[in-house]
Design an enzyme around this catalytic site. Structure first.
Site, short mmCIF file in Angstrom:
data_model
loop_
_atom_site.label_atom_id
_atom_site.label_comp_id
_atom_site.label_asym_id
_atom_site.label_seq_id
_atom_site.Cartn_x
_atom_site.Cartn_y
_atom_site.Cartn_z
N ARG A 1 9.06 -12.25 6.92
CA ARG A 1 8.60 -12.54 8.28
C ARG A 1 7.97 -13.93 8.40
O ARG A 1 7.92 -14.48 9.50
CB ARG A 1 7.62 -11.46 8.74
N SER B 1 0.80 -1.22 0.00
CA SER B 1 0.00 0.00 0.00
C SER B 1 0.83 1.26 0.00
O SER B 1 0.37 2.33 -0.42
CB SER B 1 -0.91 0.02 1.24
N GLN B 2 2.09 1.18 0.45
CA GLN B 2 2.83 2.39 0.75
C GLN B 2 3.08 3.25 -0.48
O GLN B 2 2.95 4.48 -0.43
CB GLN B 2 4.14 2.03 1.45
N ASP C 1 1.24 -6.15 9.66
CA ASP C 1 2.24 -5.94 10.69
C ASP C 1 1.94 -6.71 11.97
O ASP C 1 2.78 -6.78 12.87
CB ASP C 1 2.39 -4.45 11.00
N ARG D 1 9.55 -5.99 14.94
CA ARG D 1 8.36 -6.75 15.33
C ARG D 1 8.71 -8.20 15.68
O ARG D 1 8.08 -8.80 16.56
CB ARG D 1 7.31 -6.67 14.24
#
Length: 454
Positions: A362, A176-177, A331, A407
């Site tokens: 991740r 999305s960024q 996230d 995270r």
């Protein structure tokens, strides 16, 4: 820095920092504005401070109080931004975004509205993140963009503008960024940008950008399916005074820590605006029996974990399987993977592709590190599968890597709070938590976590 985490009981109340996503948007829009803006409760994290340095390079003046990033500093802090406005310019040198993907993806489209060439780079992690989708988008709109290394798809990269807004940008939009970046950039251009997204993910962040743009007078529409976006410029953005809401991405960690450790805590200053998709974690965990009370009037979450981290189960889920589509709030993947180890039954976290394109992969990282601690974890087709046990039965201590990913470090530290008394987890390179949650370990120790530097 190495941090040791072991069985602990938490109590009391805790506050999380301001939202990184909101802070960076506020800084960039304040830079585009004419006049002096005041940003209250900003997140003084590494990524946001990288943004401060970057906007100074392009014409803004930013005053950050010296004590605003200190543990126990008076809160909320206020950052003052004297916007560049019509005097926005390209930097004299390279823009180094540090570890901030948000800064890179937001600011590059904004600067592509100017005539001339600009180069972006970042730290070791950023220089492993693909930017081919961003470069393609710039070139679709008439820019001239490419990576500096032949046949590379990662930073450093350069581009030359100006782009032409009177075109249609077609891209998948899984990240999305960069879409948010072009939305903000259009405020400086004469015309309407039409964005067609073939596979939009992380959609709450697009809504957040729309809310920010509308708040400063930029017309913006998003279709119900998020596949069509329009933004119209130019708009002379005026200076503003705004408060950054608390960060739901950070709320996830004391939240799972309380459930894992069987503790009762109150998380204060909770954002009830609906502007952050990560607030979905409350509803998600309630589905497996988590005792979480969200008092929207008082802006608090009260979390009550059962003794020994027990009481969480997939038994009331369809087919006895807990399924979570993670793409709207990616996230949260690290926190959810950890708490899933304490949920009796099988948890399937789906639509995980976007989680592979963050600070690290991740999915691979969490699978690898959780297995080191005795967890039963596997990868499926675009999913992460965790076969959990009530109270985390079968988990044990060990040494784990953070991959210098904030995270991952915070989630694995929380896992240690639910281990048997004689076990502990050692997290390597744990200082990376400052990227999004400055003084995380000190804040958590304030409610009894007992994290220790070793």
């Amino acid at each position: 820095m190495k941090i040791s985490s072991q069985k602990s009981s938490l109590s009391g109340s805790v506050s999380v920092p301001g939202s990184k996503s909101h802070t960076i948007r506020a800084l960039i829009l304040a830079t585009l504005a004419d006049g002096t803006s005041h940003i209250k409760n900003p997140l003084p994290s590494n990524d946001c401070l990288s943004t401060v340095q970057a906007v100074k390079q392009i014409g803004a003046e930013v005053i950050v109080p010296e004590d605003s990033s200190e543990a126990g500093a008076a809160s909320p802090a206020v950052w003052t931004v004297r916007g560049a406005g019509k005097n926005l310019h390209l930097p004299d040198g390279v823009i180094d975004v540090g570890n901030s993907g948000s800064l890179m993806y937001f600011l590059c489209p904004v600067l592509s509205t100017l005539a001339g060439e600009c180069t972006f780079t970042g730290d070791e992690s950023i220089c492993k993140r693909p930017v081919n989708h961003l470069i393609d988008a710039l070139n679709q709109l008439g820019g001239n963009a490419c990576c500096l290394e032949p046949n590379s798809v990662t930073p450093p990269f350069k581009f030359a503008g100006p782009i032409d807004v009177n075109k249609t940008l077609t891209t998948d939009g899984k990240l999305s960024q960069y879409i948010s970046g072009f939305m903000m950039a259009t405020s400086r251009l004469n015309g309407t940008l039409h964005i067609n997204l073939t596979d939009p993910k992380e959609t709450p962040y697009l809504t957040m950008t729309k809310m920010w743009l509308e708040s400063v007078g930029v017309p913006c529409t998003i279709s119900d399916d998020f596949k069509k976006i329009t933004v119209t410029g130019p708009v002379d953005i005026k200076a503003f005074d705004k408060t950054v809401p608390s960060d739901w991405e950070a709320v996830a960690f004391p939240l799972i820590a309380a459930l894992i450790s069987g503790s009762e805590i109150v998380i204060e200053g909770i954002d009830g605006s609906g502007s952050q998709g990560d607030d979905k974690i409350v509803e998600v965990l309630q589905q497996v029996g988590a005792d979480i009370v969200w008092d929207k009037k008082a802006c608090t979450l009260t979390v009550r974990g059962n003794e020994g981290g027990k009481g969480l189960s997939t038994k009331n889920c369809p087919n006895g399987e807990f399924r979570v589509t993670i793409s709207p709030f990616p996230d949260a993947i690290c926190a959810l993977a950890v708490i899933a180890c304490f949920i009796e039954g099988t948890t399937v976290i789906t639509d995980v592709e976007i989680c592979r394109k963050k600070e690290t992969d991740r999915i691979e990282a969490m699978k690898t590190e959780l297995r080191k601690l005795g967890a039963d974890v596997e990868e499926g087709d675009d999913c992460l599968i965790i076969h959990g046990h009530e109270g985390g039965k079968g988990l044990y201590g060990g040494n784990v890597e953070s991959y210098k990913d904030h995270r991952i470090a915070m989630s694995l530290a929380c896992l240690g709070l639910g281990l048997p008394a004689e076990e502990n987890v050692i997290i390597n390179d744990a200082e990376c938590c400052s990227v999004s949650f400055p003084h995380f370990f000190e804040v958590m120790n304030g409610i009894g976590a007992g994290f220790k530097e070793v």
